[in-house]
Scaffold this active site. Structure first.
Site, PDB file in Angstrom:
ATOM      1  N   ASP A  34       0.833  -1.203   0.000  1.00 26.69           N
ATOM      2  CA  ASP A  34       0.000   0.000   0.000  1.00 26.69           C
ATOM      3  C   ASP A  34       0.866   1.251   0.000  1.00 26.69           C
ATOM      4  OD1 ASP A  34      -2.654   1.014  -0.065  1.00 26.69           O
ATOM      5  OD2 ASP A  34      -2.500   1.559   2.049  1.00 26.69           O
TER       6      ASP A  34
ATOM      7  N   CYS B 255     -10.734   3.733  -4.819  1.00 26.49           N
ATOM      8  CA  CYS B 255      -9.787   3.673  -3.704  1.00 26.49           C
ATOM      9  C   CYS B 255     -10.290   4.485  -2.514  1.00 26.49           C
ATOM     10  CB  CYS B 255      -8.415   4.169  -4.155  1.00 26.49           C
ATOM     11  SG  CYS B 255      -7.144   3.992  -2.881  1.00 26.49           S
TER      12      CYS B 255
ATOM     13  N   TYR C  49     -12.709   1.906   0.396  1.00 25.87           N
ATOM     14  CA  TYR C  49     -12.055   1.886   1.714  1.00 25.87           C
ATOM     15  C   TYR C  49     -12.982   2.455   2.785  1.00 25.87           C
ATOM     16  CZ  TYR C  49      -7.352   0.197   0.767  1.00 25.87           C
ATOM     17  OH  TYR C  49      -6.281  -0.612   0.484  1.00 25.87           O
TER      18      TYR C  49
ATOM     19  N   TYR D  51     -10.110   4.352   8.326  1.00 23.65           N
ATOM     20  CA  TYR D  51     -10.962   4.444   7.140  1.00 23.65           C
ATOM     21  C   TYR D  51     -12.450   4.531   7.465  1.00 23.65           C
ATOM     22  CZ  TYR D  51      -6.632   3.676   4.747  1.00 23.65           C
ATOM     23  OH  TYR D  51      -5.345   3.824   4.298  1.00 23.65           O
TER      24      TYR D  51
ATOM     25  N   GLU E 157      -9.062  -3.323  -6.719  1.00 22.35           N
ATOM     26  CA  GLU E 157      -9.109  -3.281  -5.258  1.00 22.35           C
ATOM     27  C   GLU E 157      -9.239  -4.692  -4.693  1.00 22.35           C
ATOM     28  OE1 GLU E 157      -8.666  -0.930  -3.042  1.00 22.35           O
ATOM     29  OE2 GLU E 157      -8.417   0.699  -4.481  1.00 22.35           O
TER      30      GLU E 157
END
Length: 230
Positions: A46, A137, A141, A165, A207
């Site tokens: 990440d 993204c 999340y 998140y 993802e």
């Protein structure tokens, strides 16, 4: 009156998002079954991903037709490199990983494909295409974070990730991008909206693949050996 593009986009990834929630990487965050080496592998990847995600955000900022949108994505690019890096570095310190070791790690296959797609779309496509490719993204999340927050995690590292998140602060960032997406696409013909849906679906698939590669700690053959000899 047409429905908001973001409504159409989310409906378009219903099976993909369902598969994400059912993935053992995601379920393992809350029940504690996710092996920590897989989570460590993910965090390293990440960090590598965010370097290119920030560049794609900067490209979107450069193409923004409104000054406020330019400012927004320029600030988000900075946030990706500075604020989210701080989260990663806290994890790296916990594991005794140096920044040098992290940033010389080869990208896993999904990471390489995902970042290549983002950068190509942001560089060669329109502003709206760049945002459609970037949005999963942000959005996925946030949704995953909120979904997991209700259960929480017995692992403090995983709990910190979930809280980041699921936070209102992150949610406000996501909502700002959703608003840009809807406003930028408001007057587009259906043919152009179809292109945006395709980008959104593609990066949503990436993802899922990102978490799947991380769970299995999947790498390109030979690349790890090459990095060890540098």
């Amino acid at each position: 009156m047409r429905e908001l593009l973001t409504t159409t986009l989310w409906h378009a990834i219903t099976p993909i998002y369902g598969a994400i929630l059912e993935h053992p990487f995601i379920t393992g965050l809350t029940d504690g079954s996710l092996p920590e080496p897989s989570f460590r592998f993910y965090v390293v990847q990440d960090a590598l991903y965010l370097q290119d995600f920030a560049r794609a955000q900067a490209l979107a900022a450069a193409k923004a037709p409104r000054d406020t949108w330019c400012e927004l994505f320029a600030e988000h690019a900075k946030t990706s490199l500075v604020v989210e890096r701080a989260l990663h570095e806290a994890f790296f310190q916990h594991w005794g990983l140096s920044s040098e070791a992290v940033y010389r790690t080869p990208k896993m296959p999904a990471n390489q494909a995902y970042t290549n797609y983002l950068l190509a779309t942001a560089a060669l496509g329109t502003f709206e295409e760049a945002i459609a490719a970037l949005l999963p993204c942000y959005w996925i999340y946030w949704e995953v974070g909120k979904h997991l927050e209700a259960t929480g995690s017995p692992n403090p590292l995983y709990q910190r990730w979930i809280e980041t998140y699921a936070s209102e602060e992150f949610g406000s960032i996501v909502q700002a991008v959703q608003t840009v997406m809807d406003e930028a696409a408001a007057d587009l013909p259906e043919s152009r909206r179809t292109v945006l849906i395709r980008h959104f679906r593609q990066t949503s698939i990436y993802e899922w693949q990102f978490w799947d590669d991380a769970y299995h700690r999947r790498t390109f053959p030979w690349l790890e050996q090459e990095s060890e000899h540098r």
